[in-house]
Design a protein around this motif. Sequence first.
Motif, PDB file in Angstrom:
ATOM      1  N   ALA A  92     -25.580 -70.567 -13.724  1.00 14.82           N
ATOM      2  CA  ALA A  92     -24.949 -69.242 -13.682  1.00 14.82           C
ATOM      3  C   ALA A  92     -23.743 -69.245 -13.161  1.00 14.82           C
ATOM      4  O   ALA A  92     -22.725 -68.870 -13.586  1.00 14.82           O
ATOM      5  CB  ALA A  92     -25.757 -68.083 -12.975  1.00 14.82           C
ATOM      6  N   ALA A  93     -23.289 -70.383 -12.094  1.00 16.14           N
ATOM      7  CA  ALA A  93     -22.041 -70.466 -11.495  1.00 16.14           C
ATOM      8  C   ALA A  93     -21.313 -71.241 -12.498  1.00 16.14           C
ATOM      9  O   ALA A  93     -19.828 -70.834 -12.409  1.00 16.14           O
ATOM     10  CB  ALA A  93     -22.348 -70.965 -10.197  1.00 16.14           C
ATOM     11  N   PHE A  94     -22.086 -72.547 -12.789  1.00 11.58           N
ATOM     12  CA  PHE A  94     -20.848 -73.372 -13.423  1.00 11.58           C
ATOM     13  C   PHE A  94     -20.971 -73.400 -15.167  1.00 11.58           C
ATOM     14  O   PHE A  94     -20.264 -74.034 -15.809  1.00 11.58           O
ATOM     15  CB  PHE A  94     -20.926 -74.568 -12.805  1.00 11.58           C
ATOM     16  CG  PHE A  94     -20.670 -74.626 -11.518  1.00 11.58           C
ATOM     17  CD1 PHE A  94     -19.276 -74.737 -11.082  1.00 11.58           C
ATOM     18  CD2 PHE A  94     -21.574 -74.789 -10.513  1.00 11.58           C
ATOM     19  CE1 PHE A  94     -18.809 -74.828  -9.890  1.00 11.58           C
ATOM     20  CE2 PHE A  94     -21.083 -74.623  -9.121  1.00 11.58           C
ATOM     21  CZ  PHE A  94     -19.774 -74.748  -8.766  1.00 11.58           C
ATOM     22  N   GLY A  95     -22.248 -72.981 -15.510  1.00 10.89           N
ATOM     23  CA  GLY A  95     -22.624 -73.309 -17.030  1.00 10.89           C
ATOM     24  C   GLY A  95     -23.021 -74.420 -17.459  1.00 10.89           C
ATOM     25  O   GLY A  95     -23.975 -74.503 -18.333  1.00 10.89           O
ATOM     26  N   SER A  96     -22.792 -75.369 -16.817  1.00 14.26           N
ATOM     27  CA  SER A  96     -23.311 -76.911 -17.310  1.00 14.26           C
ATOM     28  C   SER A  96     -22.820 -77.915 -16.320  1.00 14.26           C
ATOM     29  O   SER A  96     -22.137 -77.679 -15.496  1.00 14.26           O
ATOM     30  CB  SER A  96     -22.778 -77.205 -18.667  1.00 14.26           C
ATOM     31  OG  SER A  96     -21.189 -77.801 -18.465  1.00 14.26           O
ATOM     32  N   LYS A  97     -23.592 -79.079 -16.402  1.00 13.71           N
ATOM     33  CA  LYS A  97     -23.442 -80.044 -15.364  1.00 13.71           C
ATOM     34  C   LYS A  97     -22.103 -80.789 -15.650  1.00 13.71           C
ATOM     35  O   LYS A  97     -21.378 -81.001 -14.504  1.00 13.71           O
ATOM     36  CB  LYS A  97     -24.553 -81.242 -15.610  1.00 13.71           C
ATOM     37  CG  LYS A  97     -23.860 -82.377 -14.699  1.00 13.71           C
ATOM     38  CD  LYS A  97     -25.214 -83.459 -15.109  1.00 13.71           C
ATOM     39  CE  LYS A  97     -24.968 -84.771 -14.381  1.00 13.71           C
ATOM     40  NZ  LYS A  97     -25.948 -85.840 -14.860  1.00 13.71           N
TER      41      LYS A  97
END
Length: 194
Positions: free
Chosen positions: A30-35
Amino acid sequence: MELFWLKGYTATSLTELCGAMGINAPSLYAAFGSKEALYQSALAFYAERATPLIWGRLDEIPTARAAIADMLMASAAALPGGAKPAGCMVTLSNVGQEGEGRLGALVQKARSDGLALVAARIARAIAEGELPASVDAESLARFYTCVQQGMSIQARDGASRAELEAIARTAMAAWPGVTSPEEARSAPLAPLVR
């Protein structure tokens, strides 16, 4: 940031990242979208802190020689780690070779940015008459950037601040030779003895 710095992109698991941040995987996404996006943010966060520390005084110091010496000595102070991983996150990253081309390009650009700062300082020294016009600013910048990057690898392998400072002093002792007139720098190398 420190997990990626220490372990690299691929070897750092989502579980480790969530544990370090005290969040669960859905919150990370939710915060970053992806690693990948998290790594990009960590890289930017690292650059915000490391760039002024290592490269920040290149334009402030009156001579290029003193400015580059300062950059190397600042590296010697920062790279051994301690409370943080040793070495430079950007120099030590091999994310491009881990199959992450876009992230690899970001790391390569970060490395190029450091080189560009050194090259610009040397070009300024040439323009101001501190260095002769025959000095190849790009080659000289690559040499001292290579020394700084090598110091990062040495720090990761356990070199102390004193050992890194000795590398910096040795590199700066080469300054008169690497900034001499072109004919001295372009002399052929002696053949290898076999």
